[in-house]
Write a protein that holds these residues in place. Structure first.
Motif, PDB file in Angstrom:
ATOM      1  N   UNK A   1       0.791  -1.211   0.010  1.00  0.00           N
ATOM      2  CA  UNK A   1      -0.085  -0.188  -0.107  1.00  0.00           C
ATOM      3  C   UNK A   1       0.942   1.393  -0.113  1.00  0.00           C
ATOM      4  N   UNK A   2       1.926   1.340   0.910  1.00  0.00           N
ATOM      5  CA  UNK A   2       2.880   2.492   0.654  1.00  0.00           C
ATOM      6  C   UNK A   2       3.441   2.622  -0.521  1.00  0.00           C
ATOM      7  N   UNK A   3       3.755   1.583  -1.202  1.00  0.00           N
ATOM      8  CA  UNK A   3       4.477   1.475  -2.553  1.00  0.00           C
ATOM      9  C   UNK A   3       3.553   2.340  -3.564  1.00  0.00           C
ATOM     10  N   UNK A   4       2.168   1.645  -3.291  1.00  0.00           N
ATOM     11  CA  UNK A   4       1.151   2.214  -4.462  1.00  0.00           C
ATOM     12  C   UNK A   4       0.895   3.687  -4.158  1.00  0.00           C
ATOM     13  N   UNK A   5       0.939   4.006  -2.728  1.00  0.00           N
ATOM     14  CA  UNK A   5       0.431   5.374  -2.575  1.00  0.00           C
ATOM     15  C   UNK A   5       1.630   6.353  -3.024  1.00  0.00           C
ATOM     16  N   UNK A   6       2.899   5.974  -2.800  1.00  0.00           N
ATOM     17  CA  UNK A   6       4.228   6.763  -3.317  1.00  0.00           C
ATOM     18  C   UNK A   6       4.206   6.776  -4.674  1.00  0.00           C
ATOM     19  N   UNK A   7       3.839   5.962  -5.548  1.00  0.00           N
ATOM     20  CA  UNK A   7       3.887   5.870  -6.768  1.00  0.00           C
ATOM     21  C   UNK A   7       2.647   6.712  -7.436  1.00  0.00           C
ATOM     22  N   UNK A   8       1.604   6.784  -6.860  1.00  0.00           N
ATOM     23  CA  UNK A   8       0.442   7.749  -7.419  1.00  0.00           C
ATOM     24  C   UNK A   8       0.647   8.932  -6.869  1.00  0.00           C
ATOM     25  N   UNK A   9       1.325   9.331  -5.655  1.00  0.00           N
ATOM     26  CA  UNK A   9       1.756  10.811  -5.526  1.00  0.00           C
ATOM     27  C   UNK A   9       2.718  11.287  -6.505  1.00  0.00           C
TER      28      UNK A   9
ATOM     29  N   UNK B   1       3.144  10.343  -9.592  1.00  0.00           N
ATOM     30  CA  UNK B   1       2.496  10.472 -10.928  1.00  0.00           C
ATOM     31  C   UNK B   1       1.637  11.868 -10.789  1.00  0.00           C
ATOM     32  N   UNK B   2       0.895  12.081  -9.561  1.00  0.00           N
ATOM     33  CA  UNK B   2       0.253  13.277  -9.706  1.00  0.00           C
ATOM     34  C   UNK B   2       0.949  14.389  -9.363  1.00  0.00           C
ATOM     35  N   UNK B   3       2.348  14.469  -9.086  1.00  0.00           N
ATOM     36  CA  UNK B   3       3.069  15.497  -9.103  1.00  0.00           C
ATOM     37  C   UNK B   3       3.772  15.897 -10.482  1.00  0.00           C
ATOM     38  N   UNK B   4       4.025  14.777 -11.050  1.00  0.00           N
ATOM     39  CA  UNK B   4       4.678  14.887 -12.425  1.00  0.00           C
ATOM     40  C   UNK B   4       3.472  15.491 -13.427  1.00  0.00           C
ATOM     41  N   UNK B   5       2.271  15.153 -13.014  1.00  0.00           N
ATOM     42  CA  UNK B   5       1.126  15.538 -14.157  1.00  0.00           C
ATOM     43  C   UNK B   5       0.829  17.260 -13.728  1.00  0.00           C
ATOM     44  N   UNK B   6       0.816  17.596 -12.541  1.00  0.00           N
ATOM     45  CA  UNK B   6       0.778  18.745 -12.074  1.00  0.00           C
ATOM     46  C   UNK B   6       2.003  19.731 -12.484  1.00  0.00           C
ATOM     47  N   UNK B   7       3.170  19.300 -12.502  1.00  0.00           N
ATOM     48  CA  UNK B   7       4.399  19.933 -13.321  1.00  0.00           C
ATOM     49  C   UNK B   7       4.276  20.236 -14.650  1.00  0.00           C
TER      50      UNK B   7
END
Length: 92
Positions: A56-64, A66-72
């Protein structure tokens, strides 16, 4: 309680609280799913919870990430078009 179960619970608690609030959400969700899966896979709920926490931690970090890259990317796209301001023709 068995010593191995107690040790696994202690390890899971230390990992859950040492990682901060951001990744605790993924750990808690993963631990809940892992505990249920571990229970049905042969009464290994604690091992399932620990494994689920890591997943779960791995998936949450990956999702975060991806969201940061999309915002950038979205921010860079707005900055690239900032100099191309077009004015509308006057209405007659």
């Amino acid at each position: 309680m068995k010593p191995s179960t107690l040790a696994a619970c202690g390890l899971a608690a230390v990992l859950a609280f040492s990682s901060g609030v951001a990744s605790a959400k993924g750990c808690i969700k993963g631990a809940a799913v892992g505990a249920v899966a571990g229970h049905y896979a042969g009464h290994h709920a604690v091992l399932g919870a620990v494994g689920g926490c890591f997943a779960g931690r791995h998936i949450a970090k990956t999702k975060a990430a991806e969201q940061k890259a999309a915002q950038q990317r979205a921010g860079q796209g707005d900055a690239a078009h900032a100099g191309t301001l077009q004015t509308a023709a006057p209405a007659h």
